[in-house]
Scaffold this active site. Structure first.
Site, mmCIF file in Angstrom:
data_model
loop_
_atom_site.group_PDB
_atom_site.id
_atom_site.type_symbol
_atom_site.label_atom_id
_atom_site.label_comp_id
_atom_site.label_asym_id
_atom_site.label_seq_id
_atom_site.Cartn_x
_atom_site.Cartn_y
_atom_site.Cartn_z
ATOM 1 N N ASP A 1 -5.674 -0.600 -2.125
ATOM 2 C CA ASP A 1 -7.038 -0.066 -2.247
ATOM 3 C C ASP A 1 -7.688 0.109 -0.877
ATOM 4 O OD1 ASP A 1 -6.983 0.210 -4.972
ATOM 5 O OD2 ASP A 1 -7.920 -1.725 -5.390
ATOM 6 N N ASP B 1 -7.045 -6.381 -1.606
ATOM 7 C CA ASP B 1 -6.040 -5.467 -2.180
ATOM 8 C C ASP B 1 -5.646 -4.442 -1.125
ATOM 9 O OD1 ASP B 1 -4.860 -3.171 -3.525
ATOM 10 O OD2 ASP B 1 -5.380 -4.203 -5.371
ATOM 11 N N THR C 1 -0.256 -9.906 -16.226
ATOM 12 C CA THR C 1 0.965 -10.729 -16.188
ATOM 13 C C THR C 1 1.481 -10.951 -14.772
ATOM 14 O OG1 THR C 1 2.421 -8.807 -16.301
ATOM 15 C CG2 THR C 1 1.664 -9.707 -18.407
ATOM 16 N N ARG D 1 1.927 -3.891 -9.879
ATOM 17 C CA ARG D 1 1.870 -5.232 -10.443
ATOM 18 C C ARG D 1 0.872 -5.224 -11.579
ATOM 19 N NH1 ARG D 1 0.154 -10.691 -7.258
ATOM 20 N NH2 ARG D 1 -1.852 -9.665 -7.285
HETATM 21 C C1 PRP Z 1 0.519 -5.109 -4.267
HETATM 22 C C2 PRP Z 1 1.245 -5.248 -2.951
HETATM 23 C C3 PRP Z 1 2.627 -5.657 -3.385
HETATM 24 C C4 PRP Z 1 2.338 -6.521 -4.590
HETATM 25 C C5 PRP Z 1 2.425 -7.958 -4.166
HETATM 26 O O1 PRP Z 1 0.815 -3.900 -4.853
HETATM 27 O O2 PRP Z 1 1.236 -4.085 -2.170
HETATM 28 O O3 PRP Z 1 3.475 -4.576 -3.738
HETATM 29 O O4 PRP Z 1 1.004 -6.211 -5.023
HETATM 30 O O5 PRP Z 1 2.292 -8.795 -5.255
HETATM 31 P P1 PRP Z 1 3.493 -9.700 -5.815
HETATM 32 O O6 PRP Z 1 4.157 -10.322 -4.618
HETATM 33 O O7 PRP Z 1 2.787 -10.709 -6.660
HETATM 34 O O8 PRP Z 1 4.407 -8.827 -6.604
HETATM 35 P P2 PRP Z 1 0.110 -3.389 -6.210
HETATM 36 O O9 PRP Z 1 0.940 -3.774 -7.376
HETATM 37 O O10 PRP Z 1 -1.325 -3.818 -6.218
HETATM 38 O O11 PRP Z 1 0.232 -1.815 -6.096
HETATM 39 P P3 PRP Z 1 -0.422 -0.808 -5.028
HETATM 40 O O12 PRP Z 1 0.308 -1.011 -3.720
HETATM 41 O O13 PRP Z 1 -0.160 0.520 -5.639
HETATM 42 O O14 PRP Z 1 -1.896 -1.116 -4.905
HETATM 43 N N1 URA Z 2 -1.539 -7.564 -3.612
HETATM 44 C C1 URA Z 2 -2.514 -7.314 -2.682
HETATM 45 O O1 URA Z 2 -2.746 -6.151 -2.327
HETATM 46 N N2 URA Z 2 -3.215 -8.359 -2.203
HETATM 47 C C2 URA Z 2 -2.973 -9.627 -2.581
HETATM 48 O O2 URA Z 2 -3.640 -10.552 -2.066
HETATM 49 C C3 URA Z 2 -1.968 -9.861 -3.540
HETATM 50 C C4 URA Z 2 -1.259 -8.806 -4.035
#
Ligand code: PRP
Ligand code: URA
Length: 206
Positions: free
Chosen positions: A200, A197, A105, A101
């Site tokens: 993370d 997150d 944006t 994400r």
């Molecule tokens: C996080 C989470 C989802 C997304 C949710 O992933 O694991 O995939 O954000 O957000 P949304 O509903 O607004 O799309 P991230 O993009 O942070 O990637 P990661 O899992 O690699 O940390």
């Molecule tokens: N992705 C995450 O990992 N945590 C949130 O709260 C939203 C998006």
């Protein structure tokens, strides 16, 4: 349709994950365990086929699963749900979708996709702990449908009302399962109160 799975064990384990003081090891372990508990509930309606088998004692008419199951974690955080479900369904195949994400944006960007060839006739479970704006899950489901998937369940831990609404609008045919429906998103697109997150915290990258 949205189902929020209420169970004391799920609530307790999710509370441990939400705590800021919980470290990577316990965060991952609780996620694994919740994923397994959720899978037990979510698979209640899986179709069965009749079959005749021979036990050591007699011939018996029984049933076995009619469809294969394909787990599709959304990278990275969805990976944290795979082992807990595979412990319960060891024959499940695993596809992967890489999405991140954009922090400004909040739009999802695809960077990887690989699926088993049996996906079109399987029950597909999309895994991601967090359903925030719903952009990532919606894009993942759109891609799965393009690749032939038709029976799709979205399995998340924590959802925001905004994300649930987005999936209901974009994919009304997809059942959504949550362990908790939280209050809202904050100005950075994080779920409140949420758990921070997820990627993370699973991988220790912050
Ligand atoms: C996080 C989470 C989802 C997304 C949710 O992933 O694991 O995939 O954000 O957000 P949304 O509903 O607004 O799309 P991230 O993009 O942070 O990637 P990661 O899992 O690699 O940390
Ligand atoms: N992705 C995450 O990992 N945590 C949130 O709260 C939203 C998006």
């Amino acid at each position: 349709m949205l189902t929020v799975l209420h169970h004391p064990l799920i609530t307790h384990k999710l509370t441990q994950m939400r705590k800021e003081s919980t470290g990577t090891k316990d965060f991952r372990q609780n996620l694994d365990e919740i994923a397994g508990l959720m899978a037990f509930e979510i698979t209640r309606d899986l179709p069965l086929n009749p079959i005749e088998i021979k036990t050591p004692v007699a011939i018996c008419q029984t049933q076995e699963l009619a469809k294969e199951i394909v787990l599709v974690p959304i990278l990275r955080a969805g990976l944290g749900m795979v082992n807990g479900i595979r412990d319960l369904i060891p024959t499940a195949k695993v596809g992967h979708i890489g999405l991140y994400r954009d922090e400004e944006t909040l739009e999802p960007h695809e960077y990887f996709a690989k699926f088993p060839s049996t996906m079109p006739e399987s029950v597909v479970m999309v895994l991601d702990p967090m359903l925030a704006t719903g952009g990532s899950a919606s894009a993942a489901i759109t891609l799965l449908k393009k690749r032939g998937a038709s029976i799709i369940k979205l399995v998340c831990l924590v959802g925001a009302p905004e994300g649930v609404k987005r999936i209901e609008e974009d994919h009304p045919d997809v059942d959504v399962y949550l362990a908790a429906l939280d209050e809202k998103l904050n100005e950075k697109g994080y779920i409140v109160p949420g758990l921070g997150d997820a990627g993370d915290r699973i991988f220790g990258t912050k």
